[in-house]
Design a protein around this motif. Sequence first.
Motif, mmCIF file in Angstrom:
data_model
loop_
_atom_site.group_PDB
_atom_site.id
_atom_site.type_symbol
_atom_site.label_atom_id
_atom_site.label_comp_id
_atom_site.label_asym_id
_atom_site.label_seq_id
_atom_site.Cartn_x
_atom_site.Cartn_y
_atom_site.Cartn_z
ATOM 1 N N SER A 126 13.280 -47.745 -5.559
ATOM 2 C CA SER A 126 13.688 -48.761 -5.457
ATOM 3 C C SER A 126 12.870 -49.912 -5.768
ATOM 4 O O SER A 126 11.686 -49.632 -5.593
ATOM 5 C CB SER A 126 14.042 -48.881 -3.788
ATOM 6 N N ASN A 199 23.001 -54.682 7.640
ATOM 7 C CA ASN A 199 21.716 -55.480 7.232
ATOM 8 C C ASN A 199 21.732 -56.193 6.064
ATOM 9 O O ASN A 199 20.805 -57.365 5.903
ATOM 10 C CB ASN A 199 20.600 -54.299 7.226
ATOM 11 N N LEU A 201 23.153 -58.137 2.794
ATOM 12 C CA LEU A 201 24.001 -59.528 2.535
ATOM 13 C C LEU A 201 25.451 -59.343 2.109
ATOM 14 O O LEU A 201 26.268 -59.804 2.906
ATOM 15 C CB LEU A 201 23.185 -60.489 1.454
ATOM 16 N N LYS A 217 24.596 -65.350 8.953
ATOM 17 C CA LYS A 217 23.293 -66.256 9.335
ATOM 18 C C LYS A 217 22.544 -66.045 7.892
ATOM 19 O O LYS A 217 22.345 -64.831 7.584
ATOM 20 C CB LYS A 217 22.390 -65.479 10.564
ATOM 21 N N ILE A 218 22.491 -67.114 7.356
ATOM 22 C CA ILE A 218 21.299 -67.263 6.231
ATOM 23 C C ILE A 218 20.026 -67.456 6.509
ATOM 24 O O ILE A 218 19.662 -68.581 7.416
ATOM 25 C CB ILE A 218 21.985 -68.410 5.049
ATOM 26 N N ARG A 232 17.328 -63.021 -5.306
ATOM 27 C CA ARG A 232 17.480 -61.420 -5.631
ATOM 28 C C ARG A 232 18.153 -61.129 -6.894
ATOM 29 O O ARG A 232 19.247 -61.887 -7.350
ATOM 30 C CB ARG A 232 18.280 -60.585 -4.538
ATOM 31 N N TYR A 234 20.972 -59.003 -7.924
ATOM 32 C CA TYR A 234 22.156 -58.289 -7.614
ATOM 33 C C TYR A 234 22.752 -57.346 -8.728
ATOM 34 O O TYR A 234 22.817 -58.129 -9.981
ATOM 35 C CB TYR A 234 23.209 -59.120 -6.859
ATOM 36 N N VAL A 270 20.851 -66.696 -2.211
ATOM 37 C CA VAL A 270 21.734 -66.311 -1.113
ATOM 38 C C VAL A 270 23.157 -67.275 -1.119
ATOM 39 O O VAL A 270 24.301 -67.100 -1.170
ATOM 40 C CB VAL A 270 21.222 -66.499 0.280
HETATM 41 N N1 UFG Z 1 20.064 -62.273 4.070
HETATM 42 C C1 UFG Z 1 20.982 -63.264 4.858
HETATM 43 N N2 UFG Z 1 21.654 -62.857 6.047
HETATM 44 C C2 UFG Z 1 21.999 -61.649 6.040
HETATM 45 C C3 UFG Z 1 21.536 -60.562 5.469
HETATM 46 C C4 UFG Z 1 20.633 -61.047 4.343
HETATM 47 O O1 UFG Z 1 20.581 -64.475 4.786
HETATM 48 O O2 UFG Z 1 22.839 -61.232 6.970
HETATM 49 C C5 UFG Z 1 19.474 -62.349 3.039
HETATM 50 C C6 UFG Z 1 17.982 -61.953 2.965
HETATM 51 O O3 UFG Z 1 17.133 -62.816 3.898
HETATM 52 C C7 UFG Z 1 17.547 -61.805 1.746
HETATM 53 C C8 UFG Z 1 18.839 -61.704 0.801
HETATM 54 O O4 UFG Z 1 19.977 -62.031 1.889
HETATM 55 O O5 UFG Z 1 16.986 -63.154 1.279
HETATM 56 C C9 UFG Z 1 19.092 -60.140 0.460
HETATM 57 O O6 UFG Z 1 18.886 -59.444 1.547
HETATM 58 P P1 UFG Z 1 19.175 -57.816 1.676
HETATM 59 O O7 UFG Z 1 18.894 -57.437 2.965
HETATM 60 O O8 UFG Z 1 20.810 -57.533 1.200
HETATM 61 O O9 UFG Z 1 18.482 -57.304 0.561
HETATM 62 P P2 UFG Z 1 16.941 -57.093 0.306
HETATM 63 O O10 UFG Z 1 16.625 -57.551 -1.129
HETATM 64 O O11 UFG Z 1 16.065 -57.819 1.319
HETATM 65 O O12 UFG Z 1 16.487 -55.671 0.775
HETATM 66 C C10 UFG Z 1 17.504 -54.653 0.257
HETATM 67 C C11 UFG Z 1 17.042 -53.428 0.982
HETATM 68 C C12 UFG Z 1 15.553 -53.102 0.214
HETATM 69 C C13 UFG Z 1 16.070 -52.758 -1.134
HETATM 70 C C14 UFG Z 1 16.227 -53.734 -1.703
HETATM 71 C C15 UFG Z 1 16.539 -53.777 -3.102
HETATM 72 O O13 UFG Z 1 16.774 -53.576 2.316
HETATM 73 O O14 UFG Z 1 15.185 -51.523 0.770
HETATM 74 O O15 UFG Z 1 17.580 -54.295 -1.016
HETATM 75 O O16 UFG Z 1 17.391 -52.500 -3.277
HETATM 76 F F1 UFG Z 1 14.640 -52.457 -1.676
#
Ligand code: UFG
Length: 338
Positions: A126, A199, A201, A217-218, A232, A234, A270
């Motif tokens: 990852s 958890n 997005l 919630k952003i 990110r 995607y 986001v």
């Molecule tokens: N976000 C929101 N609201 C939400 C969920 C997420 O605003 O309800 C935001 C987060 O703050 C972040 C973005 O959306 O800025 C992406 O968040 P994700 O949780 O979807 O993804 P992350 O990049 O934070 O992390 C996930 C996994 C990691 C992994 C990564 C890449 O949790 O373990 O993706 O695969 F490494």
Amino acid sequence: MKERILVTGATGYIGSHTIVDLLEQDYQIVGIDNLVNSSIQVIDRIKKITGKSFEFFECDLRDKPSLSDVFKSFDFDKVIHFAGYKAVGESVQEPNIYFSNNFVGSQILFETMAECEVKNLVFSSSCTVYGNPKDVPLSEQSDLNPTNPYGRTKYWIELMLQDLCNSDPNWNVISLRYFNPVGAHESGWIGEDPLGVPNNLMPFITQTAIGIREELKIFGKDYNTPDGTCLRDYIHVCDLSLGHIKALEKIGLNKGFLPINLGTGNGVSVLELVHTFAEVNKVTVNYSFADRREGDAVKVWADPTFAYDFLHWKTEKDIKDMVRDAWNWQKKNPNGYN
Ligand code: UFG
Ligand code: NAD
């Protein structure tokens, strides 16, 4: 018929999409999963999409006798190892279950592989191994600095794999560092089905759009980014899946341990993702801004150059494809596989 592949985590989100492509390319598949985070229904859905069957065993990686039985029953050419836990927050609350399931489970798999002389492996790593980076894009040479127990298990497993490769030249390992997988198979028969409150997005957006959640919630609107929200990389799960097929084809060309980023190379905010989702699918996504989420990285995206050079792979699908397919899956399966 092509090679016989063992797929761990076969009924999970990325495993199921990869099995579809493997079957469509005539690989012989044996899948294992303990179903802790997936549904047995996935198997019928895969058959529905491909018209093909594969062997499946309900088996926990840490149950060495059962795992050995599977290895003794088939001659595997290669293994793709998806099985494990993946929730960052849970790993902070309960690190031991991550150490046990991800690290110990992987060690038992690698030991069993070695005993059965199966030493070709594609591993699900990852971008979380890079932590909260100072510079983007991230290349495979960027510093590794995981910031939570989940990320550390991925990092430790990579170190374990390097040690195995150093100890025995017959090991060939490609560690695929995924960026943010989203979307679903275009049929809408398989997709991401998180347990409880998502958890991540994209599933939160789809569940909000369909009315399961009231609003998204952003987390944070004052980051140092063009619109103040985090960026990110995607990547459509079907592009990701094809990266595994390329890795299987190329494994062994470069002896030893090889990490490869799988991402698009683009940072998407986001807000951009939410607005694109609403526009493409012609739906409303209620949202409001909340405090920053602790530990969030601000900007994360891949340098995908090495994946292109070595695997001859690059992503084909864009953000519009991702939001369209994620919504198609959610609409067809409002309650996931249940
Ligand atoms: N976000 C929101 N609201 C939400 C969920 C997420 O605003 O309800 C935001 C987060 O703050 C972040 C973005 O959306 O800025 C992406 O968040 P994700 O949780 O979807 O993804 P992350 O990049 O934070 O992390 C996930 C996994 C990691 C992994 C990564 C890449 O949790 O373990 O993706 O695969 F490494
Ligand atoms: P998932 O939870 O949908 O799939 C993992 C599968 O492994 C599940 O079906 C689960 O039941 C199974 N499993 C867990 N522990 C097991 C064990 N001890 N024995 C047998 N089966 C077990 O997750 P996913 O999104 O498909 O992720 C697959 C892999 O990719 C994971 O290793 C994950 O860490 C990694 N990864 C995922 C993402 C992501 O955002 N989805 C990003 C980067 C890396």
